[in-house]
Design a protein around this motif. Structure first.
Motif, mmCIF file in Angstrom:
data_model
loop_
_atom_site.group_PDB
_atom_site.id
_atom_site.type_symbol
_atom_site.label_atom_id
_atom_site.label_comp_id
_atom_site.label_asym_id
_atom_site.label_seq_id
_atom_site.Cartn_x
_atom_site.Cartn_y
_atom_site.Cartn_z
ATOM 1 N N LEU A 157 0.871 -1.178 0.000
ATOM 2 C CA LEU A 157 0.000 0.000 0.000
ATOM 3 C C LEU A 157 0.905 1.224 0.000
ATOM 4 N N LEU A 158 0.834 2.028 -1.072
ATOM 5 C CA LEU A 158 1.734 3.177 -1.205
ATOM 6 C C LEU A 158 1.250 4.397 -0.444
ATOM 7 N N ASP A 159 -0.057 4.659 -0.537
ATOM 8 C CA ASP A 159 -0.620 5.823 0.137
ATOM 9 C C ASP A 159 -2.115 5.595 0.318
ATOM 10 N N GLN A 160 -2.857 6.651 0.581
ATOM 11 C CA GLN A 160 -4.286 6.515 0.863
ATOM 12 C C GLN A 160 -5.131 6.165 -0.362
ATOM 13 N N GLY A 161 -4.509 6.139 -1.540
ATOM 14 C CA GLY A 161 -5.318 5.856 -2.720
ATOM 15 C C GLY A 161 -4.672 4.956 -3.747
ATOM 16 N N THR A 162 -3.481 4.425 -3.441
ATOM 17 C CA THR A 162 -2.746 3.663 -4.445
ATOM 18 C C THR A 162 -2.031 2.466 -3.833
ATOM 19 N N CYS A 163 -2.022 1.356 -4.572
ATOM 20 C CA CYS A 163 -1.227 0.205 -4.161
ATOM 21 C C CYS A 163 -0.301 -0.177 -5.302
ATOM 22 N N ARG A 164 0.752 -0.889 -4.967
ATOM 23 C CA ARG A 164 1.679 -1.398 -5.980
ATOM 24 C C ARG A 164 1.720 -2.914 -5.870
ATOM 25 N N LEU A 165 1.417 -3.578 -6.970
ATOM 26 C CA LEU A 165 1.510 -5.030 -7.017
ATOM 27 C C LEU A 165 2.817 -5.414 -7.695
ATOM 28 N N TYR A 166 3.474 -6.434 -7.165
ATOM 29 C CA TYR A 166 4.706 -6.947 -7.758
ATOM 30 C C TYR A 166 4.362 -8.269 -8.445
ATOM 31 N N LEU A 167 4.508 -8.284 -9.771
ATOM 32 C CA LEU A 167 4.047 -9.401 -10.574
ATOM 33 C C LEU A 167 5.174 -9.964 -11.432
ATOM 34 N N ASP A 168 4.988 -11.215 -11.864
ATOM 35 C CA ASP A 168 5.841 -11.781 -12.895
ATOM 36 C C ASP A 168 4.982 -12.677 -13.777
ATOM 37 N N THR A 169 5.588 -13.326 -14.748
ATOM 38 C CA THR A 169 4.871 -14.196 -15.669
ATOM 39 C C THR A 169 5.377 -15.621 -15.517
ATOM 40 N N LEU A 182 -1.866 0.657 -8.978
ATOM 41 C CA LEU A 182 -3.300 0.604 -9.244
ATOM 42 C C LEU A 182 -4.046 1.538 -8.298
ATOM 43 N N PRO A 183 -5.146 2.127 -8.759
ATOM 44 C CA PRO A 183 -5.930 3.032 -7.907
ATOM 45 C C PRO A 183 -6.845 2.245 -6.968
ATOM 46 N N LEU A 184 -7.043 2.770 -5.771
ATOM 47 C CA LEU A 184 -7.935 2.137 -4.794
ATOM 48 C C LEU A 184 -9.117 3.029 -4.455
ATOM 49 N N VAL A 192 -12.671 1.951 -3.428
ATOM 50 C CA VAL A 192 -13.273 1.008 -4.365
ATOM 51 C C VAL A 192 -12.542 -0.325 -4.252
ATOM 52 N N ALA A 193 -13.252 -1.367 -3.845
ATOM 53 C CA ALA A 193 -12.628 -2.674 -3.645
ATOM 54 C C ALA A 193 -12.733 -3.537 -4.890
ATOM 55 N N ASP A 194 -12.550 -2.945 -6.044
ATOM 56 C CA ASP A 194 -12.591 -3.683 -7.298
ATOM 57 C C ASP A 194 -11.965 -2.829 -8.382
ATOM 58 N N VAL A 195 -10.721 -3.128 -8.721
ATOM 59 C CA VAL A 195 -10.034 -2.380 -9.770
ATOM 60 C C VAL A 195 -10.493 -2.949 -11.103
ATOM 61 N N THR A 196 -11.558 -2.387 -11.617
ATOM 62 C CA THR A 196 -12.203 -2.912 -12.814
ATOM 63 C C THR A 196 -11.242 -3.013 -13.997
ATOM 64 N N LEU A 229 -0.667 2.538 -13.720
ATOM 65 C CA LEU A 229 -1.957 2.393 -14.373
ATOM 66 C C LEU A 229 -3.049 3.221 -13.691
ATOM 67 N N VAL A 230 -2.678 4.063 -12.747
ATOM 68 C CA VAL A 230 -3.672 4.828 -12.003
ATOM 69 C C VAL A 230 -4.496 5.713 -12.927
ATOM 70 N N ASP A 231 -3.837 6.596 -13.663
ATOM 71 C CA ASP A 231 -4.558 7.502 -14.565
ATOM 72 C C ASP A 231 -5.243 6.726 -15.689
ATOM 73 N N TRP A 232 -4.582 5.684 -16.164
ATOM 74 C CA TRP A 232 -5.102 4.905 -17.280
ATOM 75 C C TRP A 232 -6.414 4.233 -16.919
ATOM 76 N N LEU A 233 -6.497 3.719 -15.691
ATOM 77 C CA LEU A 233 -7.710 3.020 -15.270
ATOM 78 C C LEU A 233 -8.825 3.967 -14.818
ATOM 79 N N THR A 234 -8.446 5.119 -14.307
ATOM 80 C CA THR A 234 -9.460 6.062 -13.818
ATOM 81 C C THR A 234 -9.887 7.064 -14.879
#
Length: 236
Positions: A157-169, A182-184, A192-196, A229-234
């Motif tokens: 959890l980065l701040d009051q509105g954003t989280c960072r996920l660490y992913l691989d393939t 991602l925005p929260l 919002v408990a669903d990052v559409t 992806l915060v701005d991109w998703l919102t």
């Protein structure tokens, strides 16, 4: 036994998945509460009973009866029930607990029907609910014939509105993970408990190379690169 980097990355992914269950413990409002038990409510059809306690003294236990369906008869997702229950606990007064009827174990039972239905009509998620939902979308075990396109290696959890996920393939092997912000919160500022769309669109952006356009100029020692992806998703 000696573990190679690929094996260790798998253990790291397992740790992240297990810790997700600890993100949303009942630790808000009037103090820490753990789940002591989950049973059905006797003589009440379609109602579950969740018993909370402080993890030390059994006489701190309080049970909440929660409806499994909304006022229209549709099922209420378990994660929404959990979030509603945290709100119900935070709003529950000492006098309400003292005056509540007790079950055969001497546990006061509070009817949370109105609180849950009110939550369904107007959700009040906590940031931890949103964080868990965002990370869980990438940690759900894939079906054997449908291998996961992305794997959760960690989250923050980065701040009051954003989280960072660490992913691989699946083909990452021992390569470092990449970060995705991602925005929260929604446009109105509510949690919002669903990052559409994030779970569906990320593999596509990664495969087509479009994700590179969202590369963030920042240093994070926990990953090799970060995509915002915060701005991109919102749509900001």
């Amino acid at each position: 036994m000696m573990w190679d980097e690929a094996g260790l990355s798998g253990l790291q992914a397992q740790l992240a998945d297990e810790m997700l269950g600890m993100v949303t413990v009942f630790a808000f409002g009037r103090g820490v509460r753990l789940v002591r038990g989950v049973v059905h409510a006797p003589d009440r059809r379609g109602v579950g009973r969740v018993v909370l306690w402080d993890g030390q003294q059994f006489d701190t236990s309080v049970a909440f009866d929660v409806p499994l369906t909304d006022t229209h008869g549709a099922n209420i997702p378990a994660e929404d029930l959990a979030a509603a229950l945290r709100s119900a606990w935070a709003d529950c007064s000492d006098s309400e607990v003292e005056e509540a009827p007790r079950d055969v174990f001497g546990i006061p039972v509070v009817d949370a029907t109105a609180a849950v239905h009110g939550f369904v009509e107007r959700p009040r998620f906590h940031l931890s609910d949103a964080l868990r939902a965002a990370a869980a979308a990438f940690s759900v075990p894939a079906e054997p014939d449908e291998p996961a396109e992305l794997r959760l290696r960690g989250f923050l959890l980065l701040d009051q509105g954003t989280c960072r996920l660490y992913l691989d393939t699946p083909t990452s092997q021992d390569a470092p993970s990449f970060g995705v912000d991602l925005p929260l919160r929604g446009e109105d500022g509510s949690v919002v408990a669903d990052v559409t769309g994030a779970h569906a669109v990320l593999p596509v952006l990664l495969e087509t190379g479009e994700l590179e356009r969202l590369r963030k100029d920042t240093h994070d020692p926990y990953c090799r690169v970060v995509y915002d992806l915060v701005d991109w998703l919102t749509g900001r």
